[in-house]
Motif scaffolding. Structure first.
Motif, PDB file in Angstrom:
ATOM      1  N   UNK A 140      15.758   0.540  44.340  1.00 49.51           N
ATOM      2  CA  UNK A 140      16.561   1.654  44.860  1.00 49.51           C
ATOM      3  C   UNK A 140      16.124   3.023  44.335  1.00 49.51           C
ATOM      4  N   UNK A 141      15.580   3.047  43.107  1.00 50.07           N
ATOM      5  CA  UNK A 141      15.211   4.334  42.511  1.00 50.07           C
ATOM      6  C   UNK A 141      13.947   4.945  43.114  1.00 50.07           C
ATOM      7  N   UNK A 142      13.142   4.134  43.782  1.00 51.41           N
ATOM      8  CA  UNK A 142      11.902   4.685  44.322  1.00 51.41           C
ATOM      9  C   UNK A 142      12.221   5.689  45.422  1.00 51.41           C
ATOM     10  N   UNK A 143      11.541   6.783  45.394  1.00 55.07           N
ATOM     11  CA  UNK A 143      11.925   7.946  46.205  1.00 55.07           C
ATOM     12  C   UNK A 143      12.061   7.626  47.696  1.00 55.07           C
ATOM     13  N   UNK A 144      11.125   6.867  48.241  1.00 56.31           N
ATOM     14  CA  UNK A 144      11.183   6.626  49.691  1.00 56.31           C
ATOM     15  C   UNK A 144      12.234   5.569  50.063  1.00 56.31           C
ATOM     16  N   UNK A 174       7.546   0.293  45.369  1.00 52.74           N
ATOM     17  CA  UNK A 174       8.681   0.334  46.289  1.00 52.74           C
ATOM     18  C   UNK A 174       9.504  -0.952  46.295  1.00 52.74           C
ATOM     19  N   UNK A 175       8.840  -2.070  46.002  1.00 51.08           N
ATOM     20  CA  UNK A 175       9.515  -3.380  46.044  1.00 51.08           C
ATOM     21  C   UNK A 175       9.361  -4.090  44.705  1.00 51.08           C
ATOM     22  N   UNK A 176      10.347  -4.912  44.348  1.00 52.13           N
ATOM     23  CA  UNK A 176      10.224  -5.700  43.121  1.00 52.13           C
ATOM     24  C   UNK A 176       9.440  -6.988  43.414  1.00 52.13           C
ATOM     25  N   UNK A 184      -2.116   2.491  44.341  1.00 53.52           N
ATOM     26  CA  UNK A 184      -0.659   2.649  44.403  1.00 53.52           C
ATOM     27  C   UNK A 184      -0.213   2.864  45.850  1.00 53.52           C
ATOM     28  N   UNK A 185      -0.973   3.669  46.575  1.00 54.79           N
ATOM     29  CA  UNK A 185      -0.581   4.003  47.946  1.00 54.79           C
ATOM     30  C   UNK A 185      -0.584   2.741  48.815  1.00 54.79           C
ATOM     31  N   UNK A 186      -1.639   1.952  48.671  1.00 62.22           N
ATOM     32  CA  UNK A 186      -1.689   0.689  49.433  1.00 62.22           C
ATOM     33  C   UNK A 186      -2.470  -0.347  48.615  1.00 62.22           C
TER      34      UNK A 186
END
Lengths: 503, 201
Positions: free
Chosen positions: B56-60, B47-49, B23-25
């Protein structure tokens, strides 16, 4: 490190009696063994035998006997050496092999690897291996394969050694009674430069599997079942020693499968004490000792067991008869259920796992309450450092012989090394798989992590003999169900997750 | 390695447990032969679709957290692979501290090699900091490695444990390899003894 007391597993401090065996006669033991004064676990013994120095603040310098290197986690380390004008300290103990990026299709030797980034990484490994003079198995060498299959196969991995690699599944080599674990790239550079690692000692955990496995239950089911019990953080801060009748009964291949997934339970390493099976497996391999050195090594290796009164910090005891053929339903290796079960509800869990389970159910596209055996699959992947050895393929062949896989299903078998592939062909195993409808590929990591062309499409559902079912692991939005090779074979025949005992 | 002494920054709450290295990378970004430039792909699949647009909902992706330097995370952060690309991606994004109840072993070690401080705290302290983090850009959290303390936006102080050697290296930005090479005599002595006692190694 804190260990969450997850999933209500009973764990108690207990003596190591059941892990231990009687010491052999000490008449002929080398001098190194005479220093054993107090009761030690197998891990303690290997640790002590590799201690170069120990500082007051707990940081120890551990000597590394074997350093395995692949193309993904090493380029930055070699670059660091170059920038600092450093050499590889012990090139004769360093073994490089490309595995993660290599295509597994039969045409891979014709022309260059198509993906430019993969090609650059593969070329960098070759250049680094040649420039720094380390052992290297290029992609066109029959000995090439997944680094964790090549190491034992070539006799690089021996009992009592410390083995590291920039790859978490280095735990595999623990099957030989060697202390083996994954390291990051900075540590890869450290080992290349110094042949040592700065470490703090882990705690000792014993996982004992008593009794005999039921028919259809394999080493893969043992290791998945254990993770289902401990959770993915249950082993954090520990080195696990697997022992008990069911572990002793496993072949070396099976033991490698068990230790391979120690990391999925969070453990730094998994270990199994070497025995006659280990010695028989090692004997005669290209880099195993020969003649008088073999005898000396054997004498030492026979001291590698947990002493009768050694103490473990944590103990988990499992009855082999309680283990069923297992399957994962979610996106963490701890999401394990017996194949006879049903997809859970998020509300079955507690704490942070409720949100994680709901996310997993959504990602996996599963309805709580449905039978696991009703889950239809699109793809079967058999291979990886967990289950890419000859025994795995023999078992699959036994199940599918004379049968055809479900029409329309995509099914591939990817040998763990060129030598495994050759052996399977020689034994007729490969032809059985081909006749049943499987693609028979060349060696590599393949769809275990999809850094190469072997990937799942979004929402494509796969029964996989690999080790991780993380989101996106086998391809973005791909859906992975971890299973044993025989369960994968059964799923290939029916097109859905299937209880091997029903075939 | 960049030193770490003190940090005042915005903390992003990521309460999900078992946030793994994939998930992180994700794996497709492991093909680089460099350490830098991974920040834009940190948490890529979350983070991206599919079209590469920000979710937009992803925290960062939320305005308050785009410059976060701290992550407060659920249990067992960084589980899975040994890929150092995970801390490289965090660092490249600007994250210098991750706070959780537990970390995976290899990830934890990798952080210290890259100037990132992973902090292990009891659940109740993590819960409190998670609440603080939820308050967004107005809730600055202070981390002081020297005194081993975290100060929340309301002045509440929490102390944390850290291995003395790792702390020393982080505060001084020390290169492990250089330190170990000072012990080359001990390594040579070990090798000499092993060459006699275990020549097969």
């Amino acid at each position: 490190m804190t260990i969450p007391a997850s999933h209500g597993v009973f764990m108690a401090k207990a003596s190591g009696r059941n892990a231990a065996r009687k010491r052999p006669s000490t008449d002929s033991l080398p001098q190194i063994c005479e220093t054993i004064m107090t009761a030690k676990t197998l891990y303690d013994k290997i640790w002590d035998a590799h201690l170069v120095s120990s500082d007051e603040d707990g940081a120890s310098l551990l000597y590394i006997d074997r350093h395995l290197v692949h193309e993904v986690t090493s380029p930055q380390a070699f670059e660091g050496l170059r920038n600092a004008g450093r050499k590889v300290h012990a090139p004769d103990k360093t073994i490089a092999v490309p595995d993660h990026n290599v295509p597994t299709t039969l045409d891979r030797l014709e022309g260059e690897v198509k993906n430019e980034e993969s090609r650059i990484q593969l070329n960098a490994l070759e250049k680094n291996a040649l420039d720094f003079g380390v052992h290297y198995y290029p992609v066109d060498d029959i000995r090439q394969g997944i680094v964790h299959i090549v190491g034992p196969e070539q006799g690089w991995t021996l009992p009592g050694m410390t083995v590291v690699c920039g790859d978490s599944h280095t735990a595999t080599h623990g099957a030989f009674g060697s202390l083996a674990h994954g390291i990051g790239t900075s540590e890869v550079e450290h080992v290349l430069a110094t042949q040592t690692l700065i470490q703090s000692k882990s705690k000792n955990m014993k996982v004992e599997v008593t009794g005999k496995l039921q028919p259809g239950v394999t080493a893969k089911d043992i290791t998945m079942h254990v993770i289902g019990q401990t959770g993915t953080a249950g082993g954090t801060g520990y080195v696990i020693e697997y022992c008990g009748e069911a572990i002793e009964a496993l072949s070396m291949e099976g033991r490698m499968t068990v230790c391979n997934m120690a990391i999925e339970g969070g453990a730094r390493a998994g270990l199994i004490a070497p025995d006659q099976k280990t010695f028989d497996y090692v004997m005669g391999r290209p880099h195993a000792p020969k003649g008088a050195q073999w005898e000396a090594a054997l004498t030492y290796w026979k001291t590698l067991f947990t002493d009768a009164d050694a103490v473990f910090d944590k103990v988990l005891t499992i009855k082999a008869e309680d283990i069923e053929p297992s399957v994962t339903w979610g996106t963490s290796p701890e999401d394990v259920l017996p194949i006879s079960g049903t997809v859970p509800f998020a509300s079955d869990f507690k704490g942070g796992k409720v949100e994680a389970a709901q996310r997993a159910l959504d990602y996996m596209g599963l309805t709580p309450g449905m039978k696991l055996t009703d889950i239809e699959i699109d793809t079967v992947f058999i291979g990886s450092c967990t289950n890419g050895r000859i025994e795995d393929f023999r078992e699959v062949a036994r199940i599918v012989k004379g049968k055809k896989i479900k029409s329309g299903l995509r099914a591939m078998v990817v040998p763990g090394s060129g030598l495994v592939r050759a052996q399977a062909e020689e034994e007729g195993v490969a032809q059985i798989l081909i006749d049943a409808g499987f693609e028979w590929r060349l060696a590599g990591c393949s769809m275990c992590l999809a850094m190469n062309p072997d990937q799942l499409a979004p929402e494509e559902r796969c029964a996989s003999t690999s080790n991780r079912n993380f989101e996106g692991r086998q391809g973005r939005n791909g859906r992975t169900h971890l299973v044993s090779p025989v369960m994968a074979a059964a799923a290939a025949l029916t097109g859905r997750l299937t209880d091997i005992r029903d075939l | 390695m960049e030193k770490f002494t003190k940090l005042s920054g915005v903390a992003a709450p990521m309460p999900l447990i078992n946030i793994d290295t994939d998930m992180i990378i994700p794996k497709l970004f492991l093909k680089t032969i460099k350490r830098s430039g991974l920040g834009k792909n940190l948490f890529d699949e979350m983070r991206y679709d599919d079209d590469g647009a920000e979710i937009p909902d992803f925290i960062l992706n939320k305005p308050a957290y785009r410059n976060a330097q701290i992550i407060v995370a659920g249990d067992n952060f960084g589980c899975g692979s040994s890929r150092e690309h995970a801390p490289w991606a965090l660092l490249d994004f600007g994250i210098r501290v991750v706070i959780s109840t537990s970390f995976a072993d290899i990830f934890y070690s990798n952080c210290f090699k890259n100037g990132i401080l992973p902090i292990i705290l009891p659940q109740e302290d993590v819960d409190k900091l998670m609440d603080d983090a939820e308050r967004g850009a107005n809730a600055v959290i202070n981390v002081d490695l020297e005194s081993q303390t975290i100060t929340g936006p309301d002045g509440g102080e929490v102390s944390f444990e850290v291995d003395a050697f790792k702390k020393h290296c982080l505060i001084n930005g020390l290169d492990d390899i250089g330190l170990t090479m000072q012990k080359s005599d001990a390594i040579a002595a070990f090798e000499a003894q092993n060459a006699t006692s275990m020549p097969w190694v």
